[in-house]
Design a protein around this motif. Structure first.
Motif, PDB file in Angstrom:
ATOM      1  N   ASP A 219       2.806  -5.389  -9.216  1.00  0.00           N
ATOM      2  CA  ASP A 219       3.595  -4.195  -9.529  1.00  0.00           C
ATOM      3  C   ASP A 219       2.664  -3.081  -9.992  1.00  0.00           C
ATOM      4  N   VAL A 220       3.029  -1.838  -9.678  1.00  0.00           N
ATOM      5  CA  VAL A 220       2.243  -0.694 -10.148  1.00  0.00           C
ATOM      6  C   VAL A 220       3.177   0.358 -10.740  1.00  0.00           C
ATOM      7  N   GLU A 221       2.631   1.110 -11.679  1.00  0.00           N
ATOM      8  CA  GLU A 221       3.358   2.235 -12.265  1.00  0.00           C
ATOM      9  C   GLU A 221       2.525   3.497 -12.113  1.00  0.00           C
ATOM     10  N   LEU A 222       3.147   4.517 -11.603  1.00  0.00           N
ATOM     11  CA  LEU A 222       2.497   5.808 -11.431  1.00  0.00           C
ATOM     12  C   LEU A 222       3.188   6.811 -12.348  1.00  0.00           C
ATOM     13  N   ARG A 223       2.373   7.614 -13.004  1.00  0.00           N
ATOM     14  CA  ARG A 223       2.925   8.502 -14.023  1.00  0.00           C
ATOM     15  C   ARG A 223       2.814   9.956 -13.599  1.00  0.00           C
ATOM     16  N   CYS A 224       3.832  10.724 -13.964  1.00  0.00           N
ATOM     17  CA  CYS A 224       3.824  12.164 -13.703  1.00  0.00           C
ATOM     18  C   CYS A 224       4.241  12.884 -14.983  1.00  0.00           C
TER      19      CYS A 224
ATOM     20  N   ARG B 171      -3.622   8.259  -5.484  1.00  0.00           N
ATOM     21  CA  ARG B 171      -3.925   7.548  -4.239  1.00  0.00           C
ATOM     22  C   ARG B 171      -3.799   6.052  -4.503  1.00  0.00           C
ATOM     23  N   LEU B 172      -2.815   5.441  -3.890  1.00  0.00           N
ATOM     24  CA  LEU B 172      -2.573   4.008  -4.069  1.00  0.00           C
ATOM     25  C   LEU B 172      -3.090   3.252  -2.857  1.00  0.00           C
ATOM     26  N   THR B 173      -3.911   2.255  -3.129  1.00  0.00           N
ATOM     27  CA  THR B 173      -4.422   1.389  -2.076  1.00  0.00           C
ATOM     28  C   THR B 173      -4.019  -0.038  -2.408  1.00  0.00           C
ATOM     29  N   VAL B 174      -3.307  -0.669  -1.485  1.00  0.00           N
ATOM     30  CA  VAL B 174      -2.883  -2.057  -1.670  1.00  0.00           C
ATOM     31  C   VAL B 174      -3.751  -2.927  -0.776  1.00  0.00           C
ATOM     32  N   VAL B 175      -4.448  -3.853  -1.414  1.00  0.00           N
ATOM     33  CA  VAL B 175      -5.382  -4.690  -0.632  1.00  0.00           C
ATOM     34  C   VAL B 175      -4.899  -6.134  -0.588  1.00  0.00           C
TER      35      VAL B 175
ATOM     36  N   SER C  69       7.792  11.260 -16.019  1.00  0.00           N
ATOM     37  CA  SER C  69       8.432  10.364 -15.070  1.00  0.00           C
ATOM     38  C   SER C  69       7.466   9.260 -14.664  1.00  0.00           C
ATOM     39  N   THR C  70       8.032   8.094 -14.420  1.00  0.00           N
ATOM     40  CA  THR C  70       7.249   6.955 -13.948  1.00  0.00           C
ATOM     41  C   THR C  70       7.858   6.436 -12.658  1.00  0.00           C
ATOM     42  N   LEU C  71       7.031   6.303 -11.646  1.00  0.00           N
ATOM     43  CA  LEU C  71       7.438   5.696 -10.384  1.00  0.00           C
ATOM     44  C   LEU C  71       6.883   4.281 -10.372  1.00  0.00           C
ATOM     45  N   THR C  72       7.761   3.307 -10.193  1.00  0.00           N
ATOM     46  CA  THR C  72       7.355   1.903 -10.200  1.00  0.00           C
ATOM     47  C   THR C  72       7.546   1.305  -8.820  1.00  0.00           C
ATOM     48  N   ILE C  73       6.520   0.621  -8.359  1.00  0.00           N
ATOM     49  CA  ILE C  73       6.611  -0.108  -7.096  1.00  0.00           C
ATOM     50  C   ILE C  73       6.388  -1.573  -7.415  1.00  0.00           C
ATOM     51  N   GLN C  74       7.388  -2.364  -7.128  1.00  0.00           N
ATOM     52  CA  GLN C  74       7.295  -3.811  -7.399  1.00  0.00           C
ATOM     53  C   GLN C  74       6.822  -4.539  -6.136  1.00  0.00           C
ATOM     54  N   ARG C  75       6.107  -5.603  -6.362  1.00  0.00           N
ATOM     55  CA  ARG C  75       5.661  -6.490  -5.264  1.00  0.00           C
ATOM     56  C   ARG C  75       5.067  -5.648  -4.134  1.00  0.00           C
ATOM     57  N   THR C  76       4.028  -4.914  -4.463  1.00  0.00           N
ATOM     58  CA  THR C  76       3.451  -3.956  -3.515  1.00  0.00           C
ATOM     59  C   THR C  76       3.066  -4.616  -2.196  1.00  0.00           C
ATOM     60  N   GLN C  77       3.226  -3.831  -1.142  1.00  0.00           N
ATOM     61  CA  GLN C  77       2.857  -4.235   0.209  1.00  0.00           C
ATOM     62  C   GLN C  77       1.797  -3.264   0.732  1.00  0.00           C
TER      63      GLN C  77
ATOM     64  N   ASP D 229      14.325  -1.294  -2.270  1.00  0.00           N
ATOM     65  CA  ASP D 229      14.687  -1.550  -3.659  1.00  0.00           C
ATOM     66  C   ASP D 229      13.475  -1.969  -4.491  1.00  0.00           C
ATOM     67  N   ARG D 230      12.314  -2.048  -3.868  1.00  0.00           N
ATOM     68  CA  ARG D 230      11.103  -2.314  -4.659  1.00  0.00           C
ATOM     69  C   ARG D 230      10.639  -1.055  -5.394  1.00  0.00           C
ATOM     70  N   PHE D 231      11.174   0.065  -4.969  1.00  0.00           N
ATOM     71  CA  PHE D 231      10.794   1.358  -5.550  1.00  0.00           C
ATOM     72  C   PHE D 231      11.849   1.791  -6.560  1.00  0.00           C
ATOM     73  N   SER D 232      11.399   2.251  -7.704  1.00  0.00           N
ATOM     74  CA  SER D 232      12.314   2.804  -8.697  1.00  0.00           C
ATOM     75  C   SER D 232      11.575   3.875  -9.483  1.00  0.00           C
ATOM     76  N   ALA D 233      12.326   4.737 -10.113  1.00  0.00           N
ATOM     77  CA  ALA D 233      11.709   5.784 -10.919  1.00  0.00           C
ATOM     78  C   ALA D 233      12.623   6.117 -12.075  1.00  0.00           C
ATOM     79  N   GLU D 234      12.007   6.515 -13.161  1.00  0.00           N
ATOM     80  CA  GLU D 234      12.783   6.992 -14.289  1.00  0.00           C
ATOM     81  C   GLU D 234      12.105   8.204 -14.873  1.00  0.00           C
TER      82      GLU D 234
END
Lengths: 112, 113
Positions: free
Chosen positions: A18-23, A108-112, A75-83, A63-68
């Motif tokens: 999971d990742v959290e991105l902040r704005c 810049r998000l990189t999923v490896v 604001s935080t954008l959360t991506i669960q179980r990244t692909q 539904d893996r994407f959510s934001a609050e």
């Protein structure tokens, strides 16, 4: 602050994490947007917050994407179980009037 | 369906030449219109916007755009391109009282010496 601040600027994560991105928008701006920009692609709308109204989530790809947005500010954008297909630049923008947004520099998000 | 179209994916012009980047929209009414520029590795910067009034709007960095209702277009122009103008350019629209900004796919500008 003087501009829209996003953190981290770069994030490398393992597939499935999971990742959290902040704005952090410009102080006083009531509208906040998240967009995704994949390599060589345009901007894809994800989600929109306006004041205390319910957010417009129509652009979230799964539904893996959510934001609050807490307290009408950060604001935080959360991506669960990244692909791997989640790899992209995630851009946040804010506006006072809703027209003519100020963008952050993106994460810049990189999923490896 | 509502959409924003930038027909040109990639344009190459010589330094000093004039530039026109096309943008067409498909909405039921006249939206608010914007052009943004994104330099490599940077965020988006607003070049100019059109809300109402004079259909020729001036922006930063010597850019201008003309709104043509009959053609549903908002093309971006610059009389003389500089090497530093090489970037990705995005047209965007938002409907009045909607607050939902949608972007075109972008046009990448290359400037030849």
């Amino acid at each position: 602050g003087a501009g829209v601040s996003q953190s981290p600027s770069n994030k490398v994560t393992e597939k499935g994490k999971d990742v959290e991105l902040r704005c952090d928008p410009i102080s006083g701006h009531t509208a906040l947007y998240w967009y995704r920009q994949s390599l060589g692609q345009g901007l894809e709308f994800l989600i929109y917050f306006q004041g205390n109204s319910a957010p417009d989530k129509s652009g979230l790809p799964s539904d893996r994407f959510s934001a609050e947005r807490t307290g009408g500010s950060v604001s935080t954008l959360t991506i669960q179980r990244t692909q791997q297909e989640d790899s992209a630049v995630y851009l946040c923008a804010s506006s006072w009037t809703g027209y003519g947004y100020t963008f952050g520099s993106g994460t810049r998000l990189t999923v490896v | 369906a509502q959409s924003v179209t930038q027909p040109d994916i990639h344009i190459t012009v010589s330094e000093g030449a004039s530039l026109e980047l096309r943008c067409n929209y498909s909405y039921g009414a006249t939206p608010y219109l914007f052009w943004y520029v994104q330099s490599p590795g940077q965020g988006l910067q607003l070049l100019l916007k059109y809300f109402s009034g004079d259909t020729l709007v001036q922006g930063i960095k010597g850019f201008e755009a003309e709104f043509k209702r009959s053609q549903s277009s908002f093309n971006l122009r610059k009389p003389s391109v500089h090497w530093s103008d090489a970037a990705e350019y995005f047209c965007a629209v938002v409907m009045y009282n909607n607050n939902d900004m949608r972007f075109g796919a972008g046009t990448r500008l290359t400037v030849k010496p």
